[in-house]
Scaffold this motif. Structure first.
Motif, PDB file in Angstrom:
ATOM      1  N   VAL A   1      45.545  14.091   6.658  1.00 26.78           N
ATOM      2  CA  VAL A   1      46.332  14.118   7.897  1.00 26.78           C
ATOM      3  C   VAL A   1      46.673  15.556   8.290  1.00 26.78           C
ATOM      4  O   VAL A   1      46.512  15.957   9.451  1.00 26.78           O
TER       5      VAL A   1
ATOM      6  N   TYR B   1      45.429  11.350   1.080  1.00 25.23           N
ATOM      7  CA  TYR B   1      45.559  10.938   2.483  1.00 25.23           C
ATOM      8  C   TYR B   1      46.540  11.832   3.234  1.00 25.23           C
ATOM      9  O   TYR B   1      46.372  12.075   4.431  1.00 25.23           O
TER      10      TYR B   1
ATOM     11  N   GLN C   1      38.762  11.400   5.719  1.00 25.02           N
ATOM     12  CA  GLN C   1      39.167  10.070   5.270  1.00 25.02           C
ATOM     13  C   GLN C   1      38.256   9.567   4.148  1.00 25.02           C
ATOM     14  O   GLN C   1      38.723   8.947   3.179  1.00 25.02           O
TER      15      GLN C   1
ATOM     16  N   THR D   1      49.690   8.806   4.318  1.00 25.88           N
ATOM     17  CA  THR D   1      49.536   8.959   5.762  1.00 25.88           C
ATOM     18  C   THR D   1      50.883   9.139   6.437  1.00 25.88           C
ATOM     19  O   THR D   1      51.045   9.974   7.334  1.00 25.88           O
TER      20      THR D   1
ATOM     21  N   VAL E   1      49.331   6.228  12.329  1.00 28.25           N
ATOM     22  CA  VAL E   1      49.287   5.604  11.010  1.00 28.25           C
ATOM     23  C   VAL E   1      48.262   4.488  11.064  1.00 28.25           C
ATOM     24  O   VAL E   1      48.133   3.820  12.081  1.00 28.25           O
TER      25      VAL E   1
ATOM     26  N   ARG F   1      47.541   5.153   0.228  1.00 30.24           N
ATOM     27  CA  ARG F   1      47.031   5.494   1.564  1.00 30.24           C
ATOM     28  C   ARG F   1      48.142   5.428   2.603  1.00 30.24           C
ATOM     29  O   ARG F   1      48.294   6.333   3.431  1.00 30.24           O
ATOM     30  N   TRP F   2      48.915   4.368   2.577  1.00 26.95           N
ATOM     31  CA  TRP F   2      50.005   4.228   3.542  1.00 26.95           C
ATOM     32  C   TRP F   2      51.071   5.299   3.340  1.00 26.95           C
ATOM     33  O   TRP F   2      51.513   5.937   4.295  1.00 26.95           O
TER      34      TRP F   2
END
Length: 208
Positions: free
Chosen positions: A123, A119, A142, A171, A188, A167-168
């Protein structure tokens, strides 16, 4: 080993939560034959999978590839701090029936390093191309990140919730690097791809 799961408070609930996650890991086993070659090729940084979307070539974009390499090293340091602090067990530690396709890493499961790296890469590549969120390129980046993350669950070395955290983290890490390098913030995600509080979790990564 300590059980640390986001959104889950006491030890018994954490154990039950991971049991629910084990059911999901078992459900992904049926994809192993289809994805075996792909999973093996993603053990190291899966540059060819990103190149298929944004046409990266070492002879034409050496600085971009160098930047991604530095980002991966940064991501590894950040991710390992969480893994060592949280010490979540791997699926094979909870059930001998998982029988992972690949060697299970010796560090903790949460968050997923592959998900974090994927991820973050999505970005960075989107910003370098100067394209907006939800553009065709963003959708493909994605989806690629999601597939790489899910493949680790198919292989039997990660729970789905590990990819949520990855993922968090990825990102956010990618956004931080973009701000530092390109001086432009990156949005985000506002919604987790999994409902981590429900008893049966349904992944919502792309078309998976």
């Amino acid at each position: 080993a300590p059980l640390a799961v986001a959104g889950v408070d006491d030890y018994e609930k954490k154990v039950n939560f991971l049991r629910d996650q084990m059911a999901l890991v078992n459900n992904y086993v049926e994809l192993r034959d289809d994805r075996a070659t792909e999973i093996g090729s993603q053990l190291s940084y899966p540059a060819p999978f990103w190149s298929s979307i944004v046409n990266l070539h070492p002879g034409r974009q050496p600085k971009t590839i160098e930047l991604l390499g530095a980002a991966m090293r940064f991501c590894n340091v950040v991710g390992m701090r969480f893994k060592h602090a949280l010490q979540c067990p791997r699926p094979v530690e909870l059930s001998p029936q998982i029988q992972p396709m690949i060697l299970t890493p010796g560090h903790g499961s949460y968050p997923s390093g592959h998900a974090t790296e994927s991820y973050m890469t999505a970005v960075i590549l989107l910003k370098l191309r100067g394209e907006a969120a939800k553009s065709a390129t963003d959708v493909q980046l994605q989806r690629q990140a999601a597939r790489i993350a899910i493949n680790r669950t198919v292989a039997g070395v990660h729970f789905p919730v590990d990819s949520v955290a990855g993922r968090w983290l990825g990102t956010l890490a990618g956004g931080d690097l973009v701000i530092l390098k390109i001086t432009c913030p990156v949005p985000v995600p506002t919604e987790s791809p999994f409902n981590i509080r429900s008893g049966t979790l349904t992944p919502k990564f792309g078309n998976e």
